[in-house]
Design a protein around this motif. Sequence first.
Motif, PDB file in Angstrom:
ATOM      1  N   SER A 176       0.920  -1.335  -0.102  1.00 44.52           N
ATOM      2  CA  SER A 176      -0.032   0.003  -0.029  1.00 44.52           C
ATOM      3  C   SER A 176       1.052   0.871  -0.054  1.00 44.52           C
ATOM      4  O   SER A 176       0.250   2.136  -0.511  1.00 44.52           O
ATOM      5  CB  SER A 176      -0.539  -0.244   1.422  1.00 44.52           C
ATOM      6  OG  SER A 176      -1.582   1.179   1.349  1.00 44.52           O
ATOM      7  N   ASN A 177       2.295   1.526   0.799  1.00 42.31           N
ATOM      8  CA  ASN A 177       3.218   2.590   0.667  1.00 42.31           C
ATOM      9  C   ASN A 177       3.258   2.220  -0.389  1.00 42.31           C
ATOM     10  O   ASN A 177       3.490   4.336  -0.761  1.00 42.31           O
ATOM     11  CB  ASN A 177       3.796   2.314   1.598  1.00 42.31           C
ATOM     12  CG  ASN A 177       3.829   2.285   3.642  1.00 42.31           C
ATOM     13  OD1 ASN A 177       3.812   1.464   4.007  1.00 42.31           O
ATOM     14  ND2 ASN A 177       2.185   2.517   3.610  1.00 42.31           N
ATOM     15  N   LEU A 178       3.576   1.921  -0.944  1.00 41.69           N
ATOM     16  CA  LEU A 178       4.660   2.036  -2.562  1.00 41.69           C
ATOM     17  C   LEU A 178       3.663   2.563  -3.312  1.00 41.69           C
ATOM     18  O   LEU A 178       3.290   3.680  -4.202  1.00 41.69           O
ATOM     19  CB  LEU A 178       5.237   0.626  -2.854  1.00 41.69           C
ATOM     20  CG  LEU A 178       6.282   0.395  -2.199  1.00 41.69           C
ATOM     21  CD1 LEU A 178       7.201  -1.084  -2.640  1.00 41.69           C
ATOM     22  CD2 LEU A 178       7.689   1.044  -2.343  1.00 41.69           C
ATOM     23  N   PHE A 179       2.430   1.838  -3.171  1.00 39.03           N
ATOM     24  CA  PHE A 179       1.298   1.974  -4.313  1.00 39.03           C
ATOM     25  C   PHE A 179       0.595   3.316  -4.564  1.00 39.03           C
ATOM     26  O   PHE A 179       0.661   4.355  -5.326  1.00 39.03           O
ATOM     27  CB  PHE A 179       0.446   0.787  -4.375  1.00 39.03           C
ATOM     28  CG  PHE A 179      -0.769   1.054  -5.603  1.00 39.03           C
ATOM     29  CD1 PHE A 179      -0.218   0.584  -6.718  1.00 39.03           C
ATOM     30  CD2 PHE A 179      -1.899   1.343  -4.899  1.00 39.03           C
ATOM     31  CE1 PHE A 179      -1.493   0.695  -7.946  1.00 39.03           C
ATOM     32  CE2 PHE A 179      -3.223   1.442  -5.925  1.00 39.03           C
ATOM     33  CZ  PHE A 179      -2.846   1.175  -7.170  1.00 39.03           C
ATOM     34  N   LEU A 180       0.370   3.888  -2.826  1.00 38.81           N
ATOM     35  CA  LEU A 180      -0.133   4.750  -2.843  1.00 38.81           C
ATOM     36  C   LEU A 180       0.927   6.334  -3.310  1.00 38.81           C
ATOM     37  O   LEU A 180       0.388   7.211  -2.450  1.00 38.81           O
ATOM     38  CB  LEU A 180      -1.443   5.225  -1.316  1.00 38.81           C
ATOM     39  CG  LEU A 180      -2.625   4.592  -1.778  1.00 38.81           C
ATOM     40  CD1 LEU A 180      -2.366   4.443  -0.406  1.00 38.81           C
ATOM     41  CD2 LEU A 180      -3.161   4.803  -3.594  1.00 38.81           C
ATOM     42  N   GLY A 181       2.721   5.722  -2.999  1.00 36.43           N
ATOM     43  CA  GLY A 181       3.708   6.888  -2.508  1.00 36.43           C
ATOM     44  C   GLY A 181       3.579   7.095  -1.578  1.00 36.43           C
ATOM     45  O   GLY A 181       3.430   9.025  -1.256  1.00 36.43           O
ATOM     46  N   SER A 182       2.960   7.039  -0.615  1.00 32.79           N
ATOM     47  CA  SER A 182       2.888   7.008   0.649  1.00 32.79           C
ATOM     48  C   SER A 182       4.257   7.790   1.882  1.00 32.79           C
ATOM     49  O   SER A 182       4.412   8.930   2.056  1.00 32.79           O
ATOM     50  CB  SER A 182       2.292   6.373   1.877  1.00 32.79           C
ATOM     51  OG  SER A 182       0.612   6.295   1.658  1.00 32.79           O
ATOM     52  N   GLY A 183       5.257   6.638   1.834  1.00 30.24           N
ATOM     53  CA  GLY A 183       6.861   6.632   1.514  1.00 30.24           C
ATOM     54  C   GLY A 183       6.859   5.247   2.258  1.00 30.24           C
ATOM     55  O   GLY A 183       6.541   4.371   2.065  1.00 30.24           O
ATOM     56  N   LEU A 184       8.534   5.447   3.220  1.00 26.28           N
ATOM     57  CA  LEU A 184       9.166   4.463   3.207  1.00 26.28           C
ATOM     58  C   LEU A 184       9.320   4.654   4.722  1.00 26.28           C
ATOM     59  O   LEU A 184      10.148   4.683   5.813  1.00 26.28           O
ATOM     60  CB  LEU A 184      10.465   4.672   3.210  1.00 26.28           C
ATOM     61  CG  LEU A 184      10.872   4.726   0.974  1.00 26.28           C
ATOM     62  CD1 LEU A 184      11.888   5.107   0.932  1.00 26.28           C
ATOM     63  CD2 LEU A 184      10.596   3.658   0.357  1.00 26.28           C
ATOM     64  N   PHE A 185       8.676   3.207   5.745  1.00 28.55           N
ATOM     65  CA  PHE A 185       8.608   2.666   6.915  1.00 28.55           C
ATOM     66  C   PHE A 185      10.171   2.459   7.616  1.00 28.55           C
ATOM     67  O   PHE A 185      10.764   2.082   6.322  1.00 28.55           O
ATOM     68  CB  PHE A 185       7.346   1.558   7.237  1.00 28.55           C
ATOM     69  CG  PHE A 185       7.786   1.436   8.162  1.00 28.55           C
ATOM     70  CD1 PHE A 185       7.075   1.940   9.584  1.00 28.55           C
ATOM     71  CD2 PHE A 185       7.688   0.289   8.860  1.00 28.55           C
ATOM     72  CE1 PHE A 185       7.120   1.604  10.916  1.00 28.55           C
ATOM     73  CE2 PHE A 185       8.178  -0.710  10.417  1.00 28.55           C
ATOM     74  CZ  PHE A 185       6.982   0.478  11.451  1.00 28.55           C
TER      75      PHE A 185
END
Length: 435
Positions: free
Chosen positions: A303-312
């Motif tokens: 999800s973080n990659l797909f929505l471009g949210s950031g790198l945990f």
Amino acid sequence: MSFTNQEKSFDAPRRWALRGDLLDFTAAPAWGDVDATAVRFDRDHWLLIEDGRIVGRQAAEPDDTWVRKDHAGKLVLPGFIDTHVHCPQLDVIASYGTELLDWLQRYTFPAECAFADPTRSKRGAEVFLDALLTSGTTSAVVFPTVHKVSAEALFEGAAARAMRLVTGKVLMDRHAPDGLRDDVVQAQRDCIDLIDRFHGRGRNAFAVTVRFAPTSTPEQLAMAGALCRGDASLYMQTHVAENRAEVEWVAQLFPDARSYLDVYARVGLVHERAVLAHGIWLDDADRRLLADRGAQVAHCPSSNLFLGSGLFDWSGAPFNVSLASDVGGGTSLSLIRNMGDAYKVQAMRGERLTAWTALHAATRGAAEALRLGDEIGGLSVGQAADICVWDWAKGPVAEARDAVARELHERVFAWMTLADERNLAACYVAGQRRV
């Protein structure tokens, strides 16, 4: 795939044994350690299962009093535990082109409105739970919708499949469209009724479910905190610090809060049974608070990659980290695919995620963070027989790679990178075959 409970299960004998390459964990592997002693791998061993629980683990073939199921040469793991996933969002998985806040308005909220219909909620829960099982996930922490019937459908569907499920009616009383808002008084009544009917019944557990801070008024957040304080056995699930625009919005809505996480913490929502999804944009004080309170972050790499949210930031996390699909923001219910994406996220940060850390976060690590380590997440005596059997390799590329693997971590890492739900050979829940 959708099928009835009778079609999915078989009449398992009280005592039966399963043969295969058994892999689970005795502790948390250290970050970056490919030779972790916490890994327990028993090639060509037998699990003994009685009345839905594991009662033995041995190299010797069991005697004729045990019905035997031979999965020799296949990888046997505990069923996966998805700690953050949305039942109603199967209809919007793989939706194009937006970041989090616009994605919610354009795709997610319209899809969730349909779950006001009990028939739609029941059908949606059936498809969703069956899809989890065909991905090797036997336990999950699930968001339904704001509608009480959507939580009821999930509880009932999970009970029919003997799955371990944590869910609860979503709380949203503002900044949501018509048909997706509740109010504090009715929401509290609905939660109490669901707790009375489902929490602690069989393998169901209730989670106080705050969508995220912007969609709840301070009054509703206070009510949610009061529910948690009133019963320490309740879970809490929500989202936190997923996207920078979201963090800025929370700061505008709650100017007195020190941080996004503080909005939850100051009303009693951050505790040892709290599951907070994402946690990308947390500062050091927030990260220490999560560790001090015993809460966990459900890492949602796809999800973080797909929505471009950031790198945990996983390697530096002082708190519990579990793995989650976050479908439909994520692009697959398969936690194997999410392990592969988690590796890529960490690689972008200059870190290397081992197969052991990734797999632990989807099994024993998730179970312990949920305070369910005695029941799920492993292949130890006394645990529920939630077991998945996997082909080590499917297809010419994976088979060629598997054939030249030199040691165990290399082999498991290649499986983690190249496998998906098509590698699933069998899935057992509480000893019953479901896939």
